[in-house]
Design an enzyme around this catalytic site. Structure first.
Site, PDB file in Angstrom:
ATOM      1  N   CYS A  52    -104.825  32.279 -20.641  1.00 49.26           N
ATOM      2  CA  CYS A  52    -104.611  33.727 -20.713  1.00 49.26           C
ATOM      3  C   CYS A  52    -103.122  33.995 -20.520  1.00 49.26           C
ATOM      4  O   CYS A  52    -102.507  33.451 -19.591  1.00 49.26           O
ATOM      5  CB  CYS A  52    -105.423  34.426 -19.627  1.00 49.26           C
ATOM      6  SG  CYS A  52    -105.038  36.195 -19.465  1.00 49.26           S
ATOM      7  N   ASP A  59    -108.946  29.793 -21.009  1.00 50.38           N
ATOM      8  CA  ASP A  59    -109.866  30.423 -21.954  1.00 50.38           C
ATOM      9  C   ASP A  59    -110.489  29.303 -22.780  1.00 50.38           C
ATOM     10  O   ASP A  59    -109.833  28.313 -23.099  1.00 50.38           O
ATOM     11  CB  ASP A  59    -109.120  31.382 -22.895  1.00 50.38           C
ATOM     12  CG  ASP A  59    -108.672  32.642 -22.188  1.00 50.38           C
ATOM     13  OD1 ASP A  59    -109.423  33.147 -21.333  1.00 50.38           O
ATOM     14  OD2 ASP A  59    -107.577  33.132 -22.492  1.00 50.38           O
TER      15      ASP A  59
END
Length: 154
Positions: A52, A59
């Protein structure tokens, strides 16, 4: 095909370190052995990771690349290393997905490319990003990407 067409490959057949950034990653290509036949090539990466850009938290995504080759094919080890280079890359889902598709399309010059980024939820919301470039040649079999809408993917 003669062996000498593979001489320029720097990653296949040897030990290769994971590039630290996508910009540092080298995508390599080989000649398409069937350039007069339109066919679909699919790569799946069910364990893609990036970070992120705000929090630095990981992620996760399931990526699916479909393409109809032109004169070249992407060499699979270089593609794997390119995708691994995103492990320390901070970007939003949309930027990762579109950026990967654009780089492949610009460098490989396939007749057609479709790239699906099926991202696992962040804040309870999955984000799926899709890119398509070029025109699908008539008669090419195009199967579904096979990733179900989010219901605890897997």
């Amino acid at each position: 095909m003669s062996q000498n067409i593979y001489e320029g490959l720097s990653q296949l057949g040897g030990k290769s370190a994971t590039p630290q950034t996508p910009e540092e990653a080298v995508l390599e290509y080989v000649p398409n052995p069937r350039p007069n036949t339109d066919y679909l090539v699919r790569f799946t990466c069910p364990e893609f990771t990036s970070l992120c850009p705000v929090t630095g938290q990981p992620d996760f995504a399931h990526l699916v690349l479909d393409y109809v080759p032109g004169e070249t094919l992407v060499e699979s080890k270089s593609l794997k290393l390119f995708l691994q280079s995103f492990r320390n890359h901070r970007a939003f889902h949309e930027d990762c997905t579109v950026g990967i598709a654009e780089r492949l399309f610009e460098e490989m010059k396939p007749k057609w490319l479709r790239f699906g980024g099926y991202w696992y939820p962040r804040g309870g919301i999955p984000i799926d990003v899709f890119v398509q470039k070029g025109k699908l040649p008539e008669g090419v079999w195009l199967p579904d990407q096979g990733v179900v809408p989010y219901r605890g993917r897997g």
